[in-house]
Motif scaffolding. Structure first.
Motif, PDB file in Angstrom:
ATOM      1  N   ARG B 361       0.828  -1.212   0.000  1.00 40.97           N
ATOM      2  CA  ARG B 361       0.000   0.000   0.000  1.00 40.97           C
ATOM      3  C   ARG B 361       0.866   1.267   0.000  1.00 40.97           C
ATOM      4  NH1 ARG B 361      -3.387  -0.605  -2.748  1.00 40.97           N
ATOM      5  NH2 ARG B 361      -4.548   1.226  -2.091  1.00 40.97           N
ATOM      6  N   LEU B 362       2.036   1.171   0.670  1.00 39.99           N
ATOM      7  CA  LEU B 362       2.936   2.335   0.662  1.00 39.99           C
ATOM      8  C   LEU B 362       3.516   2.572  -0.729  1.00 39.99           C
ATOM      9  CD1 LEU B 362       5.116   2.157   3.908  1.00 39.99           C
ATOM     10  CD2 LEU B 362       3.071   3.516   3.452  1.00 39.99           C
ATOM     11  N   CYS B 363       3.708   1.487  -1.497  1.00 34.20           N
ATOM     12  CA  CYS B 363       4.283   1.621  -2.835  1.00 34.20           C
ATOM     13  C   CYS B 363       3.226   2.001  -3.860  1.00 34.20           C
ATOM     14  CB  CYS B 363       4.910   0.301  -3.282  1.00 34.20           C
ATOM     15  SG  CYS B 363       6.291  -0.226  -2.274  1.00 34.20           S
ATOM     16  N   SER B 364       1.955   1.772  -3.507  1.00 32.47           N
ATOM     17  CA  SER B 364       0.911   1.903  -4.517  1.00 32.47           C
ATOM     18  C   SER B 364       0.509   3.362  -4.729  1.00 32.47           C
ATOM     19  CB  SER B 364      -0.319   1.095  -4.082  1.00 32.47           C
ATOM     20  OG  SER B 364      -1.378   1.349  -4.962  1.00 32.47           O
ATOM     21  N   ALA B 365       0.386   3.740  -5.984  1.00 34.37           N
ATOM     22  CA  ALA B 365      -0.019   5.111  -6.309  1.00 34.37           C
ATOM     23  C   ALA B 365      -1.405   5.413  -5.752  1.00 34.37           C
ATOM     24  CB  ALA B 365      -0.008   5.301  -7.818  1.00 34.37           C
ATOM     25  N   SER B 366      -2.223   4.376  -5.548  1.00 35.91           N
ATOM     26  CA  SER B 366      -3.566   4.617  -5.023  1.00 35.91           C
ATOM     27  C   SER B 366      -3.600   4.530  -3.495  1.00 35.91           C
ATOM     28  CB  SER B 366      -4.548   3.603  -5.616  1.00 35.91           C
ATOM     29  OG  SER B 366      -4.252   2.313  -5.113  1.00 35.91           O
ATOM     30  N   GLY B 367      -2.435   4.279  -2.877  1.00 36.23           N
ATOM     31  CA  GLY B 367      -2.398   4.151  -1.420  1.00 36.23           C
ATOM     32  C   GLY B 367      -2.390   5.512  -0.740  1.00 36.23           C
ATOM     33  N   ALA B 368      -2.330   5.458   0.587  1.00 34.98           N
ATOM     34  CA  ALA B 368      -2.466   6.684   1.378  1.00 34.98           C
ATOM     35  C   ALA B 368      -1.343   7.673   1.109  1.00 34.98           C
ATOM     36  CB  ALA B 368      -2.482   6.314   2.851  1.00 34.98           C
ATOM     37  N   THR B 369      -0.134   7.152   0.791  1.00 32.89           N
ATOM     38  CA  THR B 369       1.000   8.060   0.598  1.00 32.89           C
ATOM     39  C   THR B 369       1.197   8.371  -0.883  1.00 32.89           C
ATOM     40  OG1 THR B 369       2.426   6.118   0.536  1.00 32.89           O
ATOM     41  CG2 THR B 369       2.213   7.231   2.657  1.00 32.89           C
ATOM     42  N   LYS B 370       0.225   8.004  -1.701  1.00 32.79           N
ATOM     43  CA  LYS B 370       0.259   8.261  -3.151  1.00 32.79           C
ATOM     44  C   LYS B 370       1.524   7.698  -3.794  1.00 32.79           C
ATOM     45  CE  LYS B 370      -3.373  11.319  -3.156  1.00 32.79           C
ATOM     46  NZ  LYS B 370      -4.039  10.533  -2.118  1.00 32.79           N
ATOM     47  N   GLY B 371       1.958   6.572  -3.286  1.00 27.55           N
ATOM     48  CA  GLY B 371       3.098   5.919  -3.911  1.00 27.55           C
ATOM     49  C   GLY B 371       4.449   6.373  -3.401  1.00 27.55           C
ATOM     50  N   HIS B 372       4.473   7.191  -2.346  1.00 26.95           N
ATOM     51  CA  HIS B 372       5.761   7.540  -1.748  1.00 26.95           C
ATOM     52  C   HIS B 372       5.980   6.649  -0.543  1.00 26.95           C
ATOM     53  CE1 HIS B 372       6.110  10.937  -4.356  1.00 26.95           C
ATOM     54  NE2 HIS B 372       4.903  11.346  -4.007  1.00 26.95           N
ATOM     55  N   ILE B 373       7.159   6.060  -0.488  1.00 28.45           N
ATOM     56  CA  ILE B 373       7.432   5.193   0.655  1.00 28.45           C
ATOM     57  C   ILE B 373       7.835   6.068   1.835  1.00 28.45           C
ATOM     58  CG2 ILE B 373       8.877   3.323   1.532  1.00 28.45           C
ATOM     59  CD1 ILE B 373       9.012   2.234  -1.304  1.00 28.45           C
ATOM     60  N   LEU B 374       6.938   6.143   2.806  1.00 33.12           N
ATOM     61  CA  LEU B 374       7.186   6.979   3.990  1.00 33.12           C
ATOM     62  C   LEU B 374       6.941   6.148   5.234  1.00 33.12           C
ATOM     63  CD1 LEU B 374       5.226  10.197   2.878  1.00 33.12           C
ATOM     64  CD2 LEU B 374       7.691   9.795   2.702  1.00 33.12           C
ATOM     65  N   ARG B 375       7.756   6.420   6.255  1.00 33.68           N
ATOM     66  CA  ARG B 375       7.559   5.677   7.500  1.00 33.68           C
ATOM     67  C   ARG B 375       6.253   6.117   8.150  1.00 33.68           C
ATOM     68  NH1 ARG B 375      12.315   5.048  11.474  1.00 33.68           N
ATOM     69  NH2 ARG B 375      11.632   6.998  12.435  1.00 33.68           N
TER      70      ARG B 375
END
Ligand SMILES: Cc1cc2nc3c(=O)[nH]c(=O)nc-3n(C[C@H](O)[C@H](O)[C@H](O)COP(=O)(O)OP(=O)(O)OC[C@H]3O[C@@H](n4cnc5c(N)ncnc54)[C@H](O)[C@@H]3O)c2cc1C
Ligand code: SF4
Ligand code: SF4
Ligand code: FES
Lengths: 144, 650
Positions: B361-375
């Motif tokens: 989900r962190l890698c996914s463009a549709s995830g909460a971070t819009k595809g940015h890997i953030l802690r």
């Protein structure tokens, strides 16, 4: 079997086709060894086992009788094993009443996935029967 | 009844039976039975010459019944019954005595094994003495199928079946179809975008004229049997009319309830009214009744007020529907083994320790971070990440004994994705072995190791704990024999795949077996990998065993092909082993009527009458009748008594 040999209890094992018989097949496929004392009879469901079958097995010289079926809730015919459980409870009481050790009769739940458990059930039952010695009380003369 | 002429055919099964059972002795003992007119032993009875010899012996010796003492009836009952038919006798006069699985394979004392094999064989010979010729019952087939579970397995199976012209009901528990694949970012070994391949199929499901889609629904009850199942399903209310919902998202802005978003694996929050993903099918919002303030304009009613499309209806009620189908595919998927089970790795309580799906989900463009890997802890980009494989897998002492099969691959993928997103970052992978069987898979892992300079460390991690704003990883590198200590910004656990909760539930409802690990059990590990033990119910996807998408899709296609083949028959034959009443003995006491779980018996003119269409042959009636007036055909009380006798004869 001659009387001089170590006593080997004779067991009839009623297995339901869907779970315990399949579980015994799995024990076979997995090559899990267990004592050869129990001869299996496969029936459609534990619900199909009349209490008379158990008495008949004792009459005919069984030292122990096992009934094994699907886990409660998993019976292929919905509620066969509930019916069986109730009937088998009566058998226990009846055996006790007529002076046969109730632990000559056992009921177990073994699913198709439980090959190891099936082997264990037979092993334990045979081990538990050994100290009781031969069952004479219900045995009819002509079958001795 | 004239005396039977039974043939007994004793199989050696190579040495599988012959090594622990004296087959010649079994044949000799059976020859001594009153009704046995012929015996034969042979090295492989199921081989072509073996089968031919059975047919020939029946004809030559005018046999009317057959007992084959061999392996489990699950394997060759049909084979030998077909031979009986070929030889011109009724196939239900042929029975199997299982002296392999239930005897030779589980005993090693030849004398005892032989004695038991004789008892088993004799009991079946006695049973066959009273077997009657029976004809299979022809039943009409409902040319409709149900697929349970709308992950990629269920979607593929539904489309394949529907494209063959057969109507399909697809039942999905969640508010959208798509399953786990919809949560993935990019997929190994090609790194194509998961949603991009799946979404078109989801839309096709929605639009397909032959597919009836039931999301937010659960199967509650199954009756009937192959060819004619009745499935009762509960359609939970979504309180939003999908045809009216315009996806404007006004409602979530006003909803005051905030809860963890399970579709984002709790990395973010959602409102009580929500849409699982932008690509959700059906494309509609759903109101989660369990957290809504009360579905009541007096208490809240904000969403209804702002919905210009008037799509929200607080009066929607659960709806129970019954679907008639001829076949069922179960594709209820997997869950990850919970982090809370991994006490040694923090039990899910350490911040920035994620599971594999959360990382997707962190890698996914549709995830909460819009595809940015953030802690998750501070929304910074992690500069070093430790990936740990085999978490909870291959650990029979404490966790799951099996290998989850796909974690080596997705961890390699995660390391690559991480390096793509954070080129100056460093990835470490702790592994036990790398298992990369599959087309292009080994090359993919090699690429991860070489091109992306990810450090693979062979060994287990012994402990994780929070240290100076990082996660300290203590482990060993078994190749160099050194202890390793890494202060990681983020840790990703490749947790074992376990059967989904929904899989456990559906197995109970459908009464289909599960294996020792809880996955759905196939009817035969090699020859029937997509069939469940129950005729007419098929399996697909990760509910049956851990597997990746290509394997899931292949199995779904296979299950669909089986369903199409089954439903292309005009009629099916049903085993005729059902109850029969001996009217002369029946007193009309009605005990059997109450005992029958299928309501198949009624009293008519003071006698029990069996409805042959409803009777399943369970035998509860016969075990209840005090007068032995009702019996299951070919498993009668008399037969059982004689089998008991044979089992105890010395
Ligand atoms: C972290 C991670 C990364 C992965 N990456 C890849 C990859 O890169 N490439 C690859 O090939 N594979 C990958 N996989 C594997 C992939 O996710 C699975 O192969 C695939 O999702 C299996 O699909 P399925 O339909 O069998 O199960 P699921 O996707 O689990 O779908 C099951 C569906 O059934 C529904 N359901 C459950 N119970 C019920 C019920 N009782 N009634 C109705 N519906 C029910 C669920 O809600 C769900 O929608 C990955 C897996 C993980 C964990
Ligand atoms: S239990 Fe037996 S006697 Fe009573 S109604 Fe049923 S078949 Fe007839
Ligand atoms: S065998 Fe007897 S109890 Fe079982 S379904 Fe048939 S009639 Fe009912
Ligand atoms: S089918 Fe196994 S107990 Fe009923």
């Amino acid at each position: 079997m001659s009387e001089q040999q170590v006593y080997e209890p004779r067991v009839v094992a009623f297995l339901c086709k869907w779970c315990s018989s399949a579980g015994s097949d799995l024990a076979g496929v997995s090559r899990i060894q267990y004592p050869a004392n129990a001869t299996p009879i496969t029936v459609p469901c534990t619900g199909a086992i009349s209490p008379m079958y158990i008495m008949s097995a004792f009459n005919k010289g069984a030292d122990g009788v096992l009934v094994s079926g699907c886990h409660i809730g998993d019976c292929h015919y919905i509620e066969g094993n509930y019916l069986a459980r109730r009937k088998m409870q009566l058998i226990m009481e009846l055996l006790e009443f007529i002076g046969v050790e109730p632990n000559r009769f056992r009921m177990s739940w073994v699913s198709a996935a439980e090959g190891a458990k099936f082997a264990q059930v037979i092993t334990d039952f045979v081990n538990d029967l050994k100290p009781l010695g031969p069952q004479e009380k219900l045995k009819k003369a002509e079958h001795s | 009844m004239s005396k039977k002429r039974t043939g007994v055919f004793v199989c050696h099964c190579g040495t599988n039976i012959a090594a622990t059972v004296d087959v010649a002795k079994v044949a000799k003992e059976m020859a001594g039975e009153d009704t046995v007119a012929f015996t034969k032993e042979y090295v492989y009875m199921c081989s072509e010459p073996g089968q031919e010899s059975v047919v020939q012996a029946i004809k030559d010796n005018k046999l009317d019944s057959v007992v084959v003492t061999c392996c489990s009836p699950n394997l060759h009952e049909k084979t030998f019954r077909d031979n009986a038919t070929r030889a011109g006798i009724n196939n239900f006069t042929c029975e199997i005595a299982n002296i392999r699985e239930q005897c030779s394979w589980v005993h090693n004392d030849k004398a005892k094994g032989t004695e038991k094999a004789i008892k088993i064989s004799r009991s079946v010979v006695r049973r066959v003495n009273r077997n009657q010729p029976l004809d299979a019952i022809a039943v009409n087939v409902t040319r409709r199928a149900m697929v349970i579970g709308g992950g990629v397995a269920g979607i593929q199976a539904a489309l394949d079946i529907a494209n063959a012209g057969v109507e399909v009901v697809l039942v999905e528990k969640q508010a959208t179809i798509g399953g786990r694949m919809l949560q993935l970012s990019e997929t190994f070994p090609t790194l194509d975008c998961s949603q991009c391949v799946l979404s078109p199929k989801m839309v096709e499901v929605k639009r397909h004229p032959k597919i009836k889609l039931m999301t937010y629904s659960e199967v509650q009850e199954l009756t009937g049997s192959v060819g004619n199942f009745q499935v009762k399903a509960l359609k939970k209310p979504t309180f939003v009319d999908p045809d009216k919902c315009k996806l404007c998202d006004e409602c979530t802005a006003v909803c005051p309830v905030v809860v963890p978003n399970e579709y984002e694996l709790n990395l973010t929050a959602r409102r009580a009214i929500y849409i699982p993903y932008a690509q959700a099918i059906p494309a509609s919002f759903t109101l989660d009744e369990s957290v809504c303030l009360g579905l009541n304009p007096i208490v809240c009613g904000k969403c209804k007020d702002v919905c210009e499309a008037d799509a929200i209806n607080y009066d929607m009620r659960p709806e129970t529907v019954t679907e008639d189908v001829g076949a069922i595919v179960v594709a209820t998927g997997f869950d990850l083994y919970g982090q809370e089970n991994m006490g040694e790795l923090g039990g899910g309580k350490i911040e920035d320790v994620l599971d594999g799906l959360q990382f997707e989900r962190l890698c996914s463009a549709s995830g909460a971070t819009k595809g940015h890997i953030l802690r998750p802890s501070d929304h910074t980009e992690p500069k070093n990440v430790v990936f740990i494989q085999c978490v909870g897998s291959r650990d029979p002492a404490k966790h799951c004994a099996y290998c989850s099969k796909i974690c080596c691959m997705y961890t390699a993928k995660h390391a690559q994705l991480y390096k793509h997103h954070v080129p100056d970052g460093r990835a470490y992978v702790f592994y036990i072995d790398i298992r990369s069987g599959g087309k292009g898979y080994e090359e993919f892992v090699q690429r991860t190791m070489e091109d992306n300079d990810t450090l693979y460390l062979r060994g287990r991690v012994s402990r994780l704990y929070r240290h100076n704003g990082k996660v300290r990883v203590l482990g060993t590198d078994t190749l160099s024999g050194q202890n390793v200590e890494i202060d990681a910004d983020m840790v990703v656990l490749a947790l074992a795949m376990v059967p989904s909760k929904g899989t456990t539930e559906i197995a109970k409802v459908l009464k289909i077996g599960r294996d020792k690990d809880g996955f759905l059990a196939e009817a035969h590990p090699k020859l029937k990998p997509v069939e469940s033990v129950t005729a007419g119910i098929y399996l697909a996807g990760a509910a049956q065993a851990p597997k990746d998408i290509p394997e899931t899709v292949a199995q779904a296609g296979a299950a669909a092909a089986k369903v199409i083949a089954l439903l292309s028959q005009a009629t099916l034959s049903r085993p005729p082993l059902i109850a029969r009443v001996r009217r002369s003995h029946c007193t009309g006491c009605g005990m059997c009527v109450d005992a029958c779980p299928f309501i198949a018996i009624r009293l008519e003119n003071g006698k029990a009458v069996v409805n042959e269409a409803l009777c399943e042959g369970c035998g509860s009636c016969s075990a209840t009748c005090l007068r032995a007036a009702i019996d299951v055909k070919n498993v009668t009380q008399l037969q059982i008594y004689e089998m008991i006798e044979a089992c105890l004869a010395v």
